[in-house]
Design a protein around this motif. Structure first.
Motif, PDB file in Angstrom:
ATOM      1  N   UNK A 245       5.551  -2.158   7.728  1.00 10.84           N
ATOM      2  CA  UNK A 245       5.932  -2.101   6.308  1.00 10.84           C
ATOM      3  C   UNK A 245       5.049  -3.057   5.517  1.00 10.84           C
ATOM      4  N   UNK A 246       4.442  -2.542   4.441  1.00  8.37           N
ATOM      5  CA  UNK A 246       3.492  -3.339   3.650  1.00  8.37           C
ATOM      6  C   UNK A 246       3.771  -3.202   2.155  1.00  8.37           C
ATOM      7  N   UNK A 247       3.283  -4.178   1.412  1.00  4.00           N
ATOM      8  CA  UNK A 247       3.250  -4.096  -0.050  1.00  4.00           C
ATOM      9  C   UNK A 247       1.800  -4.230  -0.461  1.00  4.00           C
ATOM     10  N   UNK A 248       1.269  -3.166  -1.071  1.00  4.84           N
ATOM     11  CA  UNK A 248      -0.146  -3.116  -1.468  1.00  4.84           C
ATOM     12  C   UNK A 248      -1.054  -3.476  -0.293  1.00  4.84           C
ATOM     13  N   UNK A 249      -0.681  -2.981   0.887  1.00  5.76           N
ATOM     14  CA  UNK A 249      -1.507  -3.170   2.080  1.00  5.76           C
ATOM     15  C   UNK A 249      -1.259  -4.466   2.816  1.00  5.76           C
ATOM     16  N   UNK A 250      -0.421  -5.348   2.285  1.00  3.58           N
ATOM     17  CA  UNK A 250      -0.121  -6.629   2.930  1.00  3.58           C
ATOM     18  C   UNK A 250       1.202  -6.521   3.686  1.00  3.58           C
ATOM     19  N   UNK A 251       1.258  -6.908   4.963  1.00  2.00           N
ATOM     20  CA  UNK A 251       2.469  -6.748   5.769  1.00  2.00           C
ATOM     21  C   UNK A 251       3.644  -7.576   5.250  1.00  2.00           C
ATOM     22  N   UNK A 252       4.832  -7.012   5.389  1.00  5.80           N
ATOM     23  CA  UNK A 252       6.063  -7.756   5.151  1.00  5.80           C
ATOM     24  C   UNK A 252       6.403  -8.486   6.439  1.00  5.80           C
TER      25      UNK A 252
END
Length: 269
Positions: A245-252
């Motif tokens: 799961x990512x936000x704008x390609x950055x992992x949560x």
């Protein structure tokens, strides 16, 4: 008192000038007799004038000296001004310095308070065919009640004891009469699949999920609702090719690992 003295002198002089001449009669007065009579008249006149001046000074509160008579009258404050009330001319208001407008806060995933939770109880909603009712421990004083539309994808036994990611700064609302306070994050693809987004096994209940490069304090429940923060953020929440799961390609991430789902390139909501 100079003015009083001058007034007395002028009046006495006038009295002497306009005093009636003694009538001539058959009885001739001697020079000494006429002088005594005239001096008596002047003395009476002088005393009357002095008496009048004293009364005038008493009523007026004093006499202005000659030097003061030639000077212009000093400006005196009107009763309105003396009392301190505003006059016709209002003082100009000072302009307040304009404050620089602060740039609006950036809305990103840091405004969402995503925490690790554990489902303690789960049951089917009595009136809604698609809803589960759950009690989830989020590390708070009491478990949260949350409704999830997952009955088409899971059984009750699949939920109890499971670790999940909970969006915890949503305002409580009733779903078909059930008070739901939060949302369980899931991934969904275009083929209709829906699965939980699972936190790493070492994460503790109540730990907050973060995203590198998007640090910050979460918004309040009122702010999330008023500014529609989740609606603006969730389009950029997706799983990558590995199901992370990512936000704008950055992992949560939380604890020592990342949050994952069994669906790749799927929407997270």
């Amino acid at each position: 008192m100079k003015r009083s003295a001058l007034l007395l002198s002028a009046v006495v002089t006038g009295a002497c000038a306009f005093a009636p001449a003694p009538r001539r009669n058959t009885h001739v007065r001697t020079t000494s007799t006429l002088s005594v009579s005239r001096e008596e008249d002047l003395e009476l006149t002088r005393q009357a004038i002095l008496k009048h001046i004293e009364l005038t000074d008493t009523e007026s509160g004093g006499v202005v000296d000659d030097e003061e008579e030639g000077a212009p009258a000093a400006a005196t404050a009107s009763p309105v001004e003396a009392e301190g009330t505003p006059t016709d001319k209002k003082p100009k208001k000072k302009k307040k310095p304009q404050q620089q407008q602060q740039a609006p806060a950036e809305i990103d995933v840091s405004k969402l308070n995503i925490v690790v939770g554990e489902i303690k109880k789960a049951w089917e909603h009595e009136e809604a065919d698609k809803l589960f009712c759950e009690e989830i421990d989020c590390g708070e004083d009491e478990p949260r009640q949350i409704a999830s539309g997952l009955r088409a994808y899971y059984n009750v036994d699949d939920l109890v004891g499971r670790r999940v990611c909970v969006l915890a700064n949503l305002k409580a609302r009733k779903l078909v009469g059930f008070p739901s306070h939060g949302m369980v994050l899931c991934a969904s693809d275009e083929e209709g699949g829906v699965v939980f987004v699972d936190p790493p096994t070492d994460a503790k209940v109540g730990d907050r999920v973060t995203c590198e490069g998007f640090e910050g304090e979460p918004a309040t429940e009122n702010q999330v609702q008023k500014k529609k923060i989740f609606e603006k953020v969730y389009p950029d929440l997706r799983t990558d090719a590995n199901g992370v799961a990512c936000y704008k390609g950055k992992p949560l991430a939380v604890g020592g690992g990342t949050c994952v789902a069994s669906l790749v390139d799927a929407q997270v909501s």
